[in-house]
Design a protein around this motif. Structure first.
Motif, PDB file in Angstrom:
ATOM      1  N   THR A   1       5.421  14.854 -22.069  1.00  0.00           N
ATOM      2  CA  THR A   1       4.636  14.442 -23.234  1.00  0.00           C
ATOM      3  C   THR A   1       4.601  15.579 -24.242  1.00  0.00           C
ATOM      4  O   THR A   1       4.292  16.718 -23.894  1.00  0.00           O
ATOM      5  CB  THR A   1       3.186  14.079 -22.846  1.00  0.00           C
TER       6      THR A   1
ATOM      7  N   THR B   1       6.799  10.478 -25.481  1.00  0.00           N
ATOM      8  CA  THR B   1       6.884  10.614 -24.034  1.00  0.00           C
ATOM      9  C   THR B   1       8.284  10.233 -23.549  1.00  0.00           C
ATOM     10  O   THR B   1       9.019   9.514 -24.222  1.00  0.00           O
ATOM     11  CB  THR B   1       5.859   9.714 -23.320  1.00  0.00           C
TER      12      THR B   1
ATOM     13  N   SER C   1      -3.897  19.136 -31.861  1.00  0.00           N
ATOM     14  CA  SER C   1      -4.789  19.519 -30.772  1.00  0.00           C
ATOM     15  C   SER C   1      -5.593  18.305 -30.315  1.00  0.00           C
ATOM     16  O   SER C   1      -5.847  17.382 -31.079  1.00  0.00           O
ATOM     17  CB  SER C   1      -5.740  20.624 -31.238  1.00  0.00           C
TER      18      SER C   1
ATOM     19  N   HIS D   1      -5.171  20.421 -25.020  1.00  0.00           N
ATOM     20  CA  HIS D   1      -3.855  20.848 -25.487  1.00  0.00           C
ATOM     21  C   HIS D   1      -3.892  21.170 -26.972  1.00  0.00           C
ATOM     22  O   HIS D   1      -4.841  20.827 -27.684  1.00  0.00           O
ATOM     23  CB  HIS D   1      -2.810  19.756 -25.216  1.00  0.00           C
TER      24      HIS D   1
ATOM     25  N   ASP E   1      -6.311  15.089 -23.251  1.00  0.00           N
ATOM     26  CA  ASP E   1      -5.788  13.898 -22.591  1.00  0.00           C
ATOM     27  C   ASP E   1      -6.929  13.025 -22.090  1.00  0.00           C
ATOM     28  O   ASP E   1      -7.957  13.530 -21.634  1.00  0.00           O
ATOM     29  CB  ASP E   1      -4.908  14.306 -21.405  1.00  0.00           C
TER      30      ASP E   1
ATOM     31  N   TYR F   1       3.069  16.908 -28.150  1.00  0.00           N
ATOM     32  CA  TYR F   1       1.843  16.709 -28.922  1.00  0.00           C
ATOM     33  C   TYR F   1       2.059  17.116 -30.378  1.00  0.00           C
ATOM     34  O   TYR F   1       2.725  18.109 -30.679  1.00  0.00           O
ATOM     35  CB  TYR F   1       0.700  17.545 -28.335  1.00  0.00           C
ATOM     36  N   GLU F   2       1.469  16.328 -31.269  1.00  0.00           N
ATOM     37  CA  GLU F   2       1.546  16.625 -32.701  1.00  0.00           C
ATOM     38  C   GLU F   2       0.329  17.390 -33.197  1.00  0.00           C
ATOM     39  O   GLU F   2       0.357  17.970 -34.278  1.00  0.00           O
ATOM     40  CB  GLU F   2       1.663  15.317 -33.495  1.00  0.00           C
TER      41      GLU F   2
ATOM     42  N   SER G   1       3.222  21.307 -24.610  1.00  0.00           N
ATOM     43  CA  SER G   1       3.670  20.024 -24.090  1.00  0.00           C
ATOM     44  C   SER G   1       3.163  19.887 -22.666  1.00  0.00           C
ATOM     45  O   SER G   1       2.759  20.864 -22.042  1.00  0.00           O
ATOM     46  CB  SER G   1       5.203  19.918 -24.110  1.00  0.00           C
TER      47      SER G   1
ATOM     48  N   ALA H   1      -0.972  21.735 -30.566  1.00  0.00           N
ATOM     49  CA  ALA H   1       0.330  21.302 -31.063  1.00  0.00           C
ATOM     50  C   ALA H   1       1.435  22.246 -30.607  1.00  0.00           C
ATOM     51  O   ALA H   1       2.622  21.930 -30.748  1.00  0.00           O
ATOM     52  CB  ALA H   1       0.302  21.220 -32.589  1.00  0.00           C
TER      53      ALA H   1
END
Length: 366
Positions: free
Chosen positions: A147, A122, A152, A163, A155, A149-150, A168, A165
């Motif tokens: 933010t 972040t 799925s 979300h 939040d 993401y690595e 963002s 991978a």
């Protein structure tokens, strides 16, 4: 995540987020040089890198200062520019009274380096107007929280966006800004830059499933589609709500509406990294579209009371994530629809069985 790669000065902000896949790389380049902007570049190489000519980027003619190496690996690129914030209130005659516009390219932005979290992936761009005659920002600020993401997932905080991978999130936040009217509402203007042959379309999807975002049944998506094969190249996706609290609950919901997508027939505000990457063809070789997102509950009272507004939007490559019906909603629907059917079947069987067992002790009279 890299902050100002190849540059040691923190007076400007450029954040490079690089996601490497099995045979490709996704680049997100966030910057507050000029108007806050994010470049999205997809490449067909695992080793593609971002190159920045800082001297040229910070000059009055930044065209060509940002590129991806090797250039032949780039398969798609786009940009999203957060241009302006409008503030207005409705007079007794139901006319909208607009106050002087906040041009985000004229804001002064703090160093993102102090907010970088390489574990949570972040960062936060926080700014205030360079000149503030009304004093609205004396104890307030405007921010864009980024933010990456690595994998799925979903939040935790509302609106609990789903979300992947390949995406963002950016959260637009107004905190402590004093409204200039008794019932002020705010509008965020954002613009997109697309290559020739790519068209933007605004979609609205409604669902009866509101488990993850209570009382909000609408999801909006701004998708970029190739006119040749109709494939979706990139997207922006958001729920039709904003929130008036740092720890949002259902009752903190603020109405959020989109005011239509239109071709931007005005010049794009100063955004150094857009011109640095796309060159001087922005507006001619590349198409610019704009959309306004308005926020305001009834009479604008939610913001008046708490002086806080947050709106989250997901952006990424490919198709936007689709929410399936949750197990809880499926169970409720099964009970709601299944119980009457079971009762109807059982009732029918009882009636048929009773008719077959019916008899009388009296003989029929001839």
């Amino acid at each position: 995540m890299q902050y100002n790669p190849g540059w040691n000065n923190s007076s400007v902000n450029l954040l490079h987020v690089r996601a490497v896949g099995p045979s490709d790389t996704l680049h997100y380049i966030w910057s507050s040089i000029g108007a806050p902007t994010v470049l999205l570049v997809a490449t067909a190489s695992r080793s593609s890198t971002l190159c920045v000519n800082w001297t040229q980027l910070l000059s009055p003619a930044p065209a060509g200062a940002i590129w991806i190496d090797p250039p032949s690996s780039v398969v798609y690129s786009t940009a999203v520019v957060f241009t302006k914030v409008f503030e207005y209130s409705e007079a007794k005659t139901l006319e909208e009274l607009f106050y002087p516009t906040y041009d985000l390219s004229d804001f002064s932005w703090g160093s993102v380096n102090h907010t970088l979290n390489h574990t949570a992936l972040t960062a936060e761009f926080t700014g205030i107007p360079a000149t503030d005659p009304s004093g609205s920002f004396s104890n307030g600020s405007l921010a864009f929280r980024v933010t990456a993401y690595e994998a799925s997932g979903r939040d935790g905080p509302l609106p609990s966006l789903l979300h992947t991978a390949n995406s963002s999130k950016v959260e637009f936040v107004l905190a402590g800004v004093v409204p200039r009217g008794n019932s002020s509402r705010f509008v965020l203007e954002l613009a997109t830059v697309e290559e020739t042959g790519v068209a933007q379309k605004l979609r609205s999807t409604r669902s009866i499933d509101d488990e993850y975002t209570p009382t909000i049944f609408e999801m909006l998506s701004l998708v970029a589609k190739s006119q040749n094969d109709s494939s979706t190249l990139s997207f922006l996706q958001w729920k039709a709500t904003a929130y008036g609290s740092q720890t949002p609950r259902r009752e903190d919901s603020i109405q959020c509406r989109s005011r239509g997508l239109q071709a931007a027939n005005w010049s794009l505000p100063v955004s150094s990294i857009v011109h640095a990457y796309f060159g001087e063809g922005v507006g001619s070789t590349y198409t610019v579209s704009a959309i306004n997102i308005s926020f305001g509950g009834e009479d604008g009272k939610v913001y008046q009371e708490k002086r806080y507004l947050s709106w989250s939007v997901l952006l990424g490559f490919g198709q936007p994530p689709k929410d399936a019906f949750s197990p809880l909603v499926i169970s409720i629907m099964a009970v709601a629809l299944g119980t009457p059917m079971v009762m109807l079947l059982v009732g029918s069987c009882v009636v048929l069985f009773a008719q077959r067992k019916r008899y009388s002790e009296y003989e029929p009279i001839n």
